[in-house]
Scaffold this motif. Structure first.
Motif, PDB file in Angstrom:
ATOM      1  N   PHE A   1       0.811  -1.201   0.000  1.00 27.24           N
ATOM      2  CA  PHE A   1       0.000   0.000   0.000  1.00 27.24           C
ATOM      3  C   PHE A   1       0.858   1.271   0.000  1.00 27.24           C
ATOM      4  O   PHE A   1       0.399   2.342   0.377  1.00 27.24           O
ATOM      5  N   GLU A   2       2.097   1.120  -0.449  1.00 22.95           N
ATOM      6  CA  GLU A   2       2.969   2.279  -0.534  1.00 22.95           C
ATOM      7  C   GLU A   2       2.469   3.233  -1.624  1.00 22.95           C
ATOM      8  O   GLU A   2       1.938   2.819  -2.638  1.00 22.95           O
ATOM      9  N   ASP A   3       2.663   4.504  -1.400  1.00 19.99           N
ATOM     10  CA  ASP A   3       2.330   5.514  -2.399  1.00 19.99           C
ATOM     11  C   ASP A   3       3.524   5.628  -3.344  1.00 19.99           C
ATOM     12  O   ASP A   3       4.592   6.068  -2.956  1.00 19.99           O
ATOM     13  N   GLU A   4       3.334   5.247  -4.599  1.00 17.48           N
ATOM     14  CA  GLU A   4       4.445   5.216  -5.537  1.00 17.48           C
ATOM     15  C   GLU A   4       3.932   5.454  -6.940  1.00 17.48           C
ATOM     16  O   GLU A   4       2.740   5.437  -7.206  1.00 17.48           O
ATOM     17  N   GLU A   5       4.848   5.675  -7.854  1.00 15.31           N
ATOM     18  CA  GLU A   5       4.506   5.826  -9.260  1.00 15.31           C
ATOM     19  C   GLU A   5       4.229   4.456  -9.875  1.00 15.31           C
ATOM     20  O   GLU A   5       4.876   3.468  -9.521  1.00 15.31           O
ATOM     21  N   PHE A   6       3.291   4.440 -10.811  1.00 15.60           N
ATOM     22  CA  PHE A   6       2.944   3.179 -11.465  1.00 15.60           C
ATOM     23  C   PHE A   6       4.078   2.727 -12.374  1.00 15.60           C
ATOM     24  O   PHE A   6       4.612   3.496 -13.175  1.00 15.60           O
ATOM     25  N   SER A   7       4.437   1.450 -12.241  1.00 12.64           N
ATOM     26  CA  SER A   7       5.461   0.835 -13.087  1.00 12.64           C
ATOM     27  C   SER A   7       4.938  -0.514 -13.564  1.00 12.64           C
ATOM     28  O   SER A   7       4.686  -1.403 -12.742  1.00 12.64           O
ATOM     29  N   PRO A   8       4.743  -0.691 -14.891  1.00 10.96           N
ATOM     30  CA  PRO A   8       4.231  -1.968 -15.395  1.00 10.96           C
ATOM     31  C   PRO A   8       5.085  -3.161 -14.976  1.00 10.96           C
ATOM     32  O   PRO A   8       4.553  -4.207 -14.585  1.00 10.96           O
ATOM     33  N   VAL A   9       6.404  -2.996 -15.061  1.00 11.40           N
ATOM     34  CA  VAL A   9       7.290  -4.108 -14.708  1.00 11.40           C
ATOM     35  C   VAL A   9       7.160  -4.436 -13.230  1.00 11.40           C
ATOM     36  O   VAL A   9       7.029  -5.604 -12.842  1.00 11.40           O
ATOM     37  N   ARG A  10       7.167  -3.414 -12.407  1.00 11.76           N
ATOM     38  CA  ARG A  10       7.042  -3.632 -10.965  1.00 11.76           C
ATOM     39  C   ARG A  10       5.675  -4.240 -10.627  1.00 11.76           C
ATOM     40  O   ARG A  10       5.571  -5.090  -9.740  1.00 11.76           O
ATOM     41  N   SER A  11       4.664  -3.818 -11.336  1.00 11.85           N
ATOM     42  CA  SER A  11       3.325  -4.340 -11.083  1.00 11.85           C
ATOM     43  C   SER A  11       3.224  -5.812 -11.465  1.00 11.85           C
ATOM     44  O   SER A  11       2.615  -6.614 -10.746  1.00 11.85           O
ATOM     45  N   LEU A  12       3.815  -6.185 -12.601  1.00  8.84           N
ATOM     46  CA  LEU A  12       3.798  -7.587 -13.023  1.00  8.84           C
ATOM     47  C   LEU A  12       4.577  -8.460 -12.041  1.00  8.84           C
ATOM     48  O   LEU A  12       4.138  -9.549 -11.679  1.00  8.84           O
ATOM     49  N   LEU A  13       5.740  -7.961 -11.630  1.00 10.01           N
ATOM     50  CA  LEU A  13       6.531  -8.720 -10.661  1.00 10.01           C
ATOM     51  C   LEU A  13       5.822  -8.786  -9.320  1.00 10.01           C
ATOM     52  O   LEU A  13       5.903  -9.795  -8.612  1.00 10.01           O
ATOM     53  N   GLY A  14       5.105  -7.734  -8.973  1.00 11.31           N
ATOM     54  CA  GLY A  14       4.321  -7.739  -7.741  1.00 11.31           C
ATOM     55  C   GLY A  14       3.196  -8.757  -7.803  1.00 11.31           C
ATOM     56  O   GLY A  14       2.902  -9.438  -6.818  1.00 11.31           O
ATOM     57  N   LEU A  15       2.582  -8.871  -8.973  1.00 11.02           N
ATOM     58  CA  LEU A  15       1.514  -9.852  -9.167  1.00 11.02           C
ATOM     59  C   LEU A  15       2.062 -11.269  -9.043  1.00 11.02           C
ATOM     60  O   LEU A  15       1.418 -12.152  -8.457  1.00 11.02           O
ATOM     61  N   LEU A  16       3.269 -11.484  -9.579  1.00 11.66           N
ATOM     62  CA  LEU A  16       3.895 -12.801  -9.476  1.00 11.66           C
ATOM     63  C   LEU A  16       4.322 -13.080  -8.037  1.00 11.66           C
ATOM     64  O   LEU A  16       4.212 -14.218  -7.557  1.00 11.66           O
ATOM     65  N   THR A  17       4.776 -12.064  -7.336  1.00 16.15           N
ATOM     66  CA  THR A  17       5.115 -12.213  -5.920  1.00 16.15           C
ATOM     67  C   THR A  17       3.885 -12.598  -5.113  1.00 16.15           C
ATOM     68  O   THR A  17       3.944 -13.459  -4.223  1.00 16.15           O
ATOM     69  N   PHE A  18       2.754 -11.956  -5.448  1.00 20.20           N
ATOM     70  CA  PHE A  18       1.504 -12.213  -4.736  1.00 20.20           C
ATOM     71  C   PHE A  18       1.007 -13.644  -4.930  1.00 20.20           C
ATOM     72  O   PHE A  18       0.484 -14.264  -4.004  1.00 20.20           O
ATOM     73  N   SER A  19       1.171 -14.187  -6.147  1.00 27.57           N
ATOM     74  CA  SER A  19       0.547 -15.469  -6.473  1.00 27.57           C
ATOM     75  C   SER A  19       1.483 -16.668  -6.431  1.00 27.57           C
ATOM     76  O   SER A  19       1.062 -17.788  -6.727  1.00 27.57           O
ATOM     77  N   THR A  20       2.750 -16.465  -6.055  1.00 22.45           N
ATOM     78  CA  THR A  20       3.690 -17.590  -5.970  1.00 22.45           C
ATOM     79  C   THR A  20       4.609 -17.401  -4.760  1.00 22.45           C
ATOM     80  O   THR A  20       4.591 -16.353  -4.105  1.00 22.45           O
ATOM     81  N   ILE A  21       5.419 -18.432  -4.505  1.00 22.38           N
ATOM     82  CA  ILE A  21       6.422 -18.320  -3.439  1.00 22.38           C
ATOM     83  C   ILE A  21       7.811 -18.089  -4.027  1.00 22.38           C
ATOM     84  O   ILE A  21       8.815 -18.210  -3.316  1.00 22.38           O
ATOM     85  N   LEU A  22       7.870 -17.761  -5.315  1.00 19.11           N
ATOM     86  CA  LEU A  22       9.160 -17.472  -5.933  1.00 19.11           C
ATOM     87  C   LEU A  22       9.819 -16.293  -5.220  1.00 19.11           C
ATOM     88  O   LEU A  22       9.144 -15.309  -4.886  1.00 19.11           O
ATOM     89  N   PRO A  23      11.130 -16.364  -4.990  1.00 24.36           N
ATOM     90  CA  PRO A  23      11.814 -15.315  -4.210  1.00 24.36           C
ATOM     91  C   PRO A  23      12.042 -14.039  -5.010  1.00 24.36           C
ATOM     92  O   PRO A  23      13.169 -13.568  -5.170  1.00 24.36           O
ATOM     93  N   ILE A  24      10.964 -13.452  -5.507  1.00 25.24           N
ATOM     94  CA  ILE A  24      11.062 -12.217  -6.279  1.00 25.24           C
ATOM     95  C   ILE A  24      11.035 -11.022  -5.339  1.00 25.24           C
ATOM     96  O   ILE A  24      11.825 -10.083  -5.470  1.00 25.24           O
ATOM     97  N   ASN A  25      10.087 -11.067  -4.399  1.00 21.85           N
ATOM     98  CA  ASN A  25       9.990 -10.050  -3.343  1.00 21.85           C
ATOM     99  C   ASN A  25       9.919  -8.625  -3.887  1.00 21.85           C
ATOM    100  O   ASN A  25      10.610  -7.713  -3.412  1.00 21.85           O
ATOM    101  N   VAL A  26       9.088  -8.457  -4.910  1.00 16.12           N
ATOM    102  CA  VAL A  26       8.812  -7.123  -5.442  1.00 16.12           C
ATOM    103  C   VAL A  26       7.396  -6.755  -5.038  1.00 16.12           C
ATOM    104  O   VAL A  26       6.448  -7.469  -5.369  1.00 16.12           O
ATOM    105  N   TYR A  27       7.249  -5.638  -4.318  1.00 15.43           N
ATOM    106  CA  TYR A  27       5.945  -5.246  -3.800  1.00 15.43           C
ATOM    107  C   TYR A  27       5.535  -3.907  -4.390  1.00 15.43           C
ATOM    108  O   TYR A  27       6.373  -3.051  -4.680  1.00 15.43           O
TER     109      TYR A  27
END
Length: 260
Positions: free
Chosen positions: A7-33
């Motif tokens: 819930f951080e206030d940040e600028e929208f980044s497609p790459v960060r958002s996709l990696l965040g979605l993958l972080t949310f739905s897997t246990i892969l050690p991506i750790n991008v929020y």
């Protein structure tokens, strides 16, 4: 999703958002929020992210059959276990919670209360057992045809089922599921599904198309069941759609493999 980093206030980044979605739905050690609002803007890309998960699961199945010389049933169980573990058992609680809500008698408000209750009833446990058993049976069936690519297609298609339900459902707010539903519209759904159908066709022809169509039908059924029982839908409904979508994709591919 309880981590405040979402819930951080940040600028929208497609790459960060996709990696965040993958972080949310897997246990892969991506750790991008990223914030939930920004992450869910690319919900329509979810099936493409899970192509990668499907490929990993397919490799797992290939190694089990070709190098460890395990039979199709043992391989199917291993593949299903791999998928559940790598996705962090993310949607299994949704299967149980929605099933409990559907099974109870009463008005939608009562059913929603039961669905949101943290305790699990007999209906939820039994439904999870049935969905898991039938999914393993579906994997067993396609592996009998040595159709390893079907593992990738069913995992990708599971997210198409989820998107179908999200498109056809009215969100229960507040809740994480409402963000995914609000960001799924007819335009991005059609684009996502068209690409998924093309991928299915390129990899497996009619069989791949059948797998995607099966998941779409699953998403429609879950949306209708949710609307009839709850009127509104939440993350548990989307979780159920994901797991049943994988099952329906396998079912349709198994039928197509026999006839085609």
């Amino acid at each position: 999703m309880e981590n405040d980093d979402y819930f951080e206030d940040e600028e929208f980044s497609p790459v960060r958002s996709l990696l965040g979605l993958l972080t949310f739905s897997t246990i892969l050690p991506i750790n991008v929020y990223t914030s939930i609002e920004y992450m869910t803007k690319l919900t329509w890309c979810w099936p493409f992210l899970h192509i990668f998960i499907g490929i990993l699961a397919a490799i797992c199945g290939y190694v089990s059959m070709e190098f460890l010389h395990l039979n199709s049933f043992f391989t199917a169980v291993i593949v299903y276990a791999f998928l559940m573990i790598i996705t962090g058992y993310n949607h299994l609680d949704g299967v149980m919670d929605m099933a409990d809500g559907v099974m109870v008698h009463g008005e939608p408000e009562k059913k929603i209360m039961v669905m949101k209750d943290s305790s699990v009833g007999a209906g939820g446990v039994a439904t999870l057992f049935l969905v898991a058993s039938l999914t393993i049976a579906g994997l067993y069936n396609i592996l009998d045809y040595h159709f390893i690519l079907g593992i990738m297609i069913c995992e990708m298609s599971a997210k198409t089922s989820l998107l179908t339900t999200a498109l056809l459902s009215k969100p229960l707010t507040p809740g994480i599921g409402s963000y995914f539903m609000n960001e799924t519209n007819l335009g991005n759904y059609l684009l996502s599904t068209a690409i998924v159908l093309i991928i299915g066709d390129l990899f497996a022809g009619y069989v791949g198309l059948f797998g995607v169509v099966g998941a779409m039908i699953s998403g429609l059924i879950i949306a209708l069941v949710a609307r009839r029982n709850f009127v509104l839908a939440n993350g548990d409904v989307l979780g159920m759609s994901n797991e049943v979508g994988r099952l329906f994709s396998l079912l349709f591919m198994a039928v197509a493999l026999f006839y085609f």
